[in-house]
Scaffold this motif. Structure first.
Motif, PDB file in Angstrom:
ATOM      1  N   VAL A 232      18.665  61.550  44.242  1.00 43.96           N
ATOM      2  CA  VAL A 232      17.826  60.381  44.159  1.00 43.96           C
ATOM      3  C   VAL A 232      18.398  59.487  45.282  1.00 43.96           C
ATOM      4  O   VAL A 232      19.537  59.241  45.588  1.00 43.96           O
ATOM      5  CB  VAL A 232      17.978  59.539  42.849  1.00 43.96           C
ATOM      6  CG1 VAL A 232      17.582  60.185  41.734  1.00 43.96           C
ATOM      7  CG2 VAL A 232      19.573  59.181  42.385  1.00 43.96           C
TER       8      VAL A 232
ATOM      9  N   PRO B 158      16.681  54.425  44.177  1.00 47.61           N
ATOM     10  CA  PRO B 158      15.722  53.880  43.193  1.00 47.61           C
ATOM     11  C   PRO B 158      15.986  52.514  42.800  1.00 47.61           C
ATOM     12  O   PRO B 158      17.217  52.142  42.230  1.00 47.61           O
ATOM     13  CB  PRO B 158      15.707  54.807  41.967  1.00 47.61           C
ATOM     14  CG  PRO B 158      17.003  55.490  42.056  1.00 47.61           C
ATOM     15  CD  PRO B 158      17.615  55.701  43.500  1.00 47.61           C
TER      16      PRO B 158
ATOM     17  N   SER C 107      21.976  55.595  44.569  1.00 45.66           N
ATOM     18  CA  SER C 107      22.011  56.999  45.530  1.00 45.66           C
ATOM     19  C   SER C 107      23.109  57.864  44.788  1.00 45.66           C
ATOM     20  O   SER C 107      24.144  57.579  44.563  1.00 45.66           O
ATOM     21  CB  SER C 107      22.224  56.820  46.863  1.00 45.66           C
ATOM     22  OG  SER C 107      21.455  56.075  47.518  1.00 45.66           O
TER      23      SER C 107
ATOM     24  N   GLY D   3      12.285  53.223  45.883  1.00 47.56           N
ATOM     25  CA  GLY D   3      13.201  54.296  46.219  1.00 47.56           C
ATOM     26  C   GLY D   3      12.575  55.554  45.670  1.00 47.56           C
ATOM     27  O   GLY D   3      11.617  55.546  45.134  1.00 47.56           O
ATOM     28  N   THR D   4      13.274  56.681  45.702  1.00 44.75           N
ATOM     29  CA  THR D   4      12.857  57.795  45.265  1.00 44.75           C
ATOM     30  C   THR D   4      13.731  58.684  44.101  1.00 44.75           C
ATOM     31  O   THR D   4      15.068  58.438  44.072  1.00 44.75           O
ATOM     32  CB  THR D   4      12.603  58.898  46.284  1.00 44.75           C
ATOM     33  OG1 THR D   4      13.913  58.888  46.715  1.00 44.75           O
ATOM     34  CG2 THR D   4      11.916  58.343  47.344  1.00 44.75           C
ATOM     35  N   VAL D   5      12.844  59.477  43.207  1.00 48.93           N
ATOM     36  CA  VAL D   5      13.681  60.199  42.297  1.00 48.93           C
ATOM     37  C   VAL D   5      12.995  61.608  42.399  1.00 48.93           C
ATOM     38  O   VAL D   5      11.836  61.643  43.103  1.00 48.93           O
ATOM     39  CB  VAL D   5      13.330  59.626  40.895  1.00 48.93           C
ATOM     40  CG1 VAL D   5      14.314  58.430  40.768  1.00 48.93           C
ATOM     41  CG2 VAL D   5      12.158  59.547  40.476  1.00 48.93           C
TER      42      VAL D   5
ATOM     43  N   PRO E 180      10.526  64.645  42.065  1.00 53.26           N
ATOM     44  CA  PRO E 180       9.165  64.643  41.436  1.00 53.26           C
ATOM     45  C   PRO E 180       9.068  65.271  40.316  1.00 53.26           C
ATOM     46  O   PRO E 180       8.098  64.957  39.476  1.00 53.26           O
ATOM     47  CB  PRO E 180       8.236  65.393  42.504  1.00 53.26           C
ATOM     48  CG  PRO E 180       9.417  66.359  43.315  1.00 53.26           C
ATOM     49  CD  PRO E 180      10.658  65.563  43.243  1.00 53.26           C
TER      50      PRO E 180
END
Length: 95
Positions: free
Chosen positions: A11, A14, A28, A63-65, A67
Motif C-alpha cells: 500500500v 492510503p 505505507s 493513496g493506493t491499495v 486492486p
C-alpha cells in the motif's frame, strides 16, 4: 526479516477521511511472503479501516491499495488451522 521477492501486499499512502475525521492518514506498508505484521493501536486508531481498505470493502479517499484483496493460495481452500480470518468476508470459515 530480509525476505526476498516481490511484495504480496503493498500500500502506498492510503488515507480515509470521513466527515470531520481522518481515520487513516498516509500509511505505507510492504509485506513479502513469510513476513508477519501486527496492527496495534487504541480504539479508533484506524486498524479496522486499513484492513477494510486492503480487503476492498471500502475505498481510500487518497493513496493506493492493491486492486484486488489478498487471497490465500489457490491450493488452500481455507485458512491454515489455528489462524483467524476476516469472518464477514469469508463465509463458512470458522475462526
Amino acid at each position: 526479516m530480509g525476505s526476498a521477492g516481490a511484495p504480496v501486499i503493498e500500500v502506498a499512502g492510503p488515507t480515509k477521511r470521513y466527515t470531520g475525521v481522518v481515520a487513516v492518514d498516509d500509511v505505507s506498508l510492504s509485506v513479502r511472503r513469510g513476513e508477519i505484521y501486527a496492527l496495534l493501536g487504541l480504539n479508533g486508531a484506524g486498524k479496522t479501516t486499513l484492513i477494510r481498505m486492503l480487503l476492498g470493502m471500502i475505498a481510500p479517499t487518497a493513496g493506493t491499495v492493491p486492486p484486488e484483496p489478498p487471497s490465500w493460495p489457490p491450493s488452500s481452500p481455507s485458512p491454515p488451522s489455528g489462524r483467524c480470518c476476516w469472518p464477514c468476508c469469508s463465509p463458512g470459515w470458522a475462526c
